[in-house]
Design a protein around this motif. Sequence first.
Motif, mmCIF file in Angstrom:
data_model
loop_
_atom_site.group_PDB
_atom_site.id
_atom_site.type_symbol
_atom_site.label_atom_id
_atom_site.label_comp_id
_atom_site.label_asym_id
_atom_site.label_seq_id
_atom_site.Cartn_x
_atom_site.Cartn_y
_atom_site.Cartn_z
ATOM 1 N N PRO A 148 0.827 -1.211 0.000
ATOM 2 C CA PRO A 148 0.000 0.000 0.000
ATOM 3 C C PRO A 148 0.862 1.262 0.000
ATOM 4 C CG PRO A 148 -0.412 -1.352 1.958
ATOM 5 C CD PRO A 148 0.691 -1.996 1.205
ATOM 6 N N ALA A 149 0.252 2.381 -0.320
ATOM 7 C CA ALA A 149 0.982 3.649 -0.366
ATOM 8 C C ALA A 149 1.408 4.071 1.033
ATOM 9 C CB ALA A 149 0.096 4.728 -0.988
ATOM 10 N N ASP A 150 2.407 4.947 1.082
ATOM 11 C CA ASP A 150 2.928 5.416 2.367
ATOM 12 C C ASP A 150 1.904 6.218 3.153
ATOM 13 O OD1 ASP A 150 5.437 4.268 2.310
ATOM 14 O OD2 ASP A 150 6.298 5.893 1.131
ATOM 15 N N ALA A 184 1.863 -0.012 5.499
ATOM 16 C CA ALA A 184 3.024 -0.050 4.612
ATOM 17 C C ALA A 184 4.256 -0.570 5.356
ATOM 18 C CB ALA A 184 3.299 1.341 4.039
ATOM 19 N N ALA A 185 4.435 -0.135 6.611
ATOM 20 C CA ALA A 185 5.572 -0.613 7.408
ATOM 21 C C ALA A 185 5.457 -2.107 7.675
ATOM 22 C CB ALA A 185 5.646 0.161 8.719
ATOM 23 N N GLN A 186 4.233 -2.603 7.901
ATOM 24 C CA GLN A 186 4.031 -4.041 8.114
ATOM 25 C C GLN A 186 4.463 -4.821 6.860
ATOM 26 O OE1 GLN A 186 2.512 -5.677 10.865
ATOM 27 N NE2 GLN A 186 1.115 -4.236 11.831
ATOM 28 N N TYR A 187 4.117 -4.319 5.689
ATOM 29 C CA TYR A 187 4.543 -4.961 4.445
ATOM 30 C C TYR A 187 6.069 -4.997 4.348
ATOM 31 C CZ TYR A 187 0.289 -5.780 1.656
ATOM 32 O OH TYR A 187 -0.883 -6.284 1.135
ATOM 33 N N ASP A 188 6.719 -3.899 4.701
ATOM 34 C CA ASP A 188 8.182 -3.826 4.586
ATOM 35 C C ASP A 188 8.860 -4.847 5.496
ATOM 36 O OD1 ASP A 188 8.010 -1.800 2.719
ATOM 37 O OD2 ASP A 188 8.202 -0.194 4.204
ATOM 38 N N VAL A 189 8.371 -4.982 6.724
ATOM 39 C CA VAL A 189 8.949 -5.973 7.640
ATOM 40 C C VAL A 189 8.755 -7.381 7.080
ATOM 41 C CG1 VAL A 189 8.784 -6.993 9.941
ATOM 42 C CG2 VAL A 189 8.691 -4.507 9.678
ATOM 43 N N ALA A 190 7.541 -7.651 6.567
ATOM 44 C CA ALA A 190 7.267 -8.981 6.013
ATOM 45 C C ALA A 190 8.170 -9.269 4.815
ATOM 46 C CB ALA A 190 5.799 -9.072 5.600
ATOM 47 N N LYS A 191 8.468 -8.261 4.010
ATOM 48 C CA LYS A 191 9.332 -8.481 2.850
ATOM 49 C C LYS A 191 10.744 -8.863 3.289
ATOM 50 C CE LYS A 191 10.683 -6.474 -1.591
ATOM 51 N NZ LYS A 191 10.501 -5.312 -2.520
#
Length: 852
Positions: free
Chosen positions: A506-508, A514-521
């Motif tokens: 998702p967008a910032d 968005a931060a949750q996505y970054d950690v998961a990546k």
Amino acid sequence: MTRIFRLATEGTSVEIVGPRWSGRTEILRRVRQLYDQAGLTAIVVRGVGDRLPLEAIRAALPLQPQGNTVAPAASPSALVARFAAVKPSAILIDDGDQLDDASWVVIEQVHKSLGTAVLGGTLQRPSKGPGDHALIRFAHPVVRVSLSELSLETVHDLLEDHLGGAVAPSLSGRIHTKSAGIPGFAIAIADAALGEGHIRKHGAVWIDGPDLWSSDLNGAFEALLLSYDVEVREAVETLALAGAVDLLTARALIGQPMIETLEQNALVRVFSTQRQTLIAVSPPGLGDYFSHRPLSAHRLRIVEKITETLAVQSPAAAPSVELHLNIAPEPRGRFLRAPLELPLVARMFTESYKIESAAAHHEWEATRSVASAIRVLNYHLTGAHDAALVDQVLCDTDLGQATDREELTFRYLHSRWILSHGGSADAAKAALRTDRELFAHTAALDALLYAIGMELDELSPDYESTLAPLAEAPGTDGDIARLVLAYGHILSSRAAEALPLLEQRPADTDRMLAAQYDVAKGLAFYGCGRLADAAEWAASHVEKGIADIERMSLAGHSYVAVIALASLGRFDETMDAARVVLSASVTGASLLFPTDRATMYTLAIVAMRMGRNTAAEGLLERADTLDQRGDAVPFGNKGVTTAAATSANGDRPKAAATYLATADALAARGYRLAADGATMLSLIAEFDPAVAETFRPRAEVIGGRLYAAYLDGRLASMQADPDGLVRAARMLRAEHAGDEALRFFTQAITIYRDSGDEAHSAEIRAEVRSLLAGDDSMGSWSGSRSAANVGLTSREAEIVQYVASGLGNSDIADRFGISIRTVETHLRNIRKKTGVVQREDIAGFGFDGTRR
């Protein structure tokens, strides 16, 4: 101390320069003891600025013998004659910067006429040139010893020696932050906190309470500020109360000339984050000192000025003025690309948390809005929390006026709060459910409800069939369901399938999601065996988290960094990766799958493998204070630390069996990635060829060539095959796994040497020296690497050099200002890591390429 004593007895004068409380006086005291033990006379002169000329000299000289009718000598020449009568072996000057000029003249005459060595301790001032140091002007020969702030690791060792036992890393981290690594302040803070009961012994480990401040510290900070005029003290108080601010704001608060004055007197430090350059008082504990002073008209005036300045100050509107400041960061770590002033950054996070969480609660009290309640919950899930306050917010916030998106976020955070405090799955699910008809985000709620079961119970084999349809929903619902589905793939060791889902980030504008996505990546990179990519990804986001003061993001990415670097065998960097989280008490309980306990467990395992069992005990104590679960994520199950402790105690077969039992239990619940990590740890503890052969395909998935090379090396070790060991070591070196490469290289050296093949033994010793010297071409994520951190910690590498130079343990202890016991611990760790036993073999790894 021994080196300084030796220099002085050989006729060399020594100037000891350092900031206040850096240990100058303690060093001179210990040197004086060495003179006494040797039966030599040393006269101690103490500089006190407000004394009459020559009074310091007269006070230092021995009293005249009883019955002597001659009046005490007062002139410089008479005082020189008295020195000649005493015939001291050395003159020790404490606080030489406070010594009057007339006394310096006498000492200079004694030095030149008698050849007496002079040892002077003086305050470090950045603006002083060589000609400003009285001792350097006249003494010959002279050596200058500069005392700098201690690293976190050294402060930890200092506190363990001082307190006489294991110290929790959170305690040493907080004291390092408050003291800025200045040893005198570190000891003073520990003693004051101990006296107030703020630190206590839990089992065998000293642990910290919520607050370390004690009024007993007032004297230490008042002594630091005593010699400065009122304007300087007020400027320090202003910056201490304002916290870390950008340079233009500091200029508006106290003016450019005063900034430079404070810097010249080491009362402020300038440091950079990824986005801006900031200035803060040093040591950071000054902030505690001023914040605990009684309320007064003086304080109210300063606070009013700060408030007005912060309200109107804008970097865009401020004039462009070049600030002539000496930004001299400490040597950078290998994990982060940018220099990191740990005490100041940790203090910045602590101050920001206090201010922002208080502001959020104040806003909620005034408005009772759902948006302000979300802010309160977000803060209290990422740091020290007030349970009564949060419960009030949860009970008294009316969701009737909330938007559907606000209600979704509020309910999610409510469920995370329940789980972070040991609540049941049923209670967390009840908090998530809504009675609102036609709720817009039912698909998101269904996905989050499913995630709770994934976290606490098991990952069902049919998770994909449940979550995939939800992930097709548009907008926020699809974003949340895709995140849960991606975690399902990661935790079941299908991480490669998670990456395409996470690309739909998702967008910032939706920062938390968005931060949750970054950690998961980052965790997906780890699960794919792309360990270097995971470390690089985590490093960039840790830096961003520091720059933006994003606590949840910092906690999650620090965990990814810790497990990736530990898997790469980069143990020193693993500990570096969590320093801000440990020092600033940052937590990530608002993450979809919290990682705080797993971070502590991984660090404890690494500490045990490094031989730092006391540090491991402290980390486990901290982990036990967390009520959140962590079985689903790698290294989050307590079984792995139980096995690691068993291994550290020497029972490797039992440890391997415990790891395998843990792996079986995790696999039965669908946590395949966590199970694979436990299986790999079992093979590290006790290599079983049959288990290794069965596990190898899985090892290559989660660890790529790195894990395959490790298994090959262990098999070669079991078969006493030196060529196989060298091949495995070279592959590990290519994968930047220096610790294990070093171990296999040293085993090969021993086998070659025992078989009489000295040529191959010498060849591999040269390769080991190249490895230790940091000659590898490293990836961009790891930055420049020093010799001290390939295989060995920086302190261990320095000790190797001193051993190679022929120093004994007591001399090495004196060089570092630590106990002989601590030196012996470091040597034990060096032997454990390198596989060598004899001291001469350790010396053989000197970095200059020569065999001693």
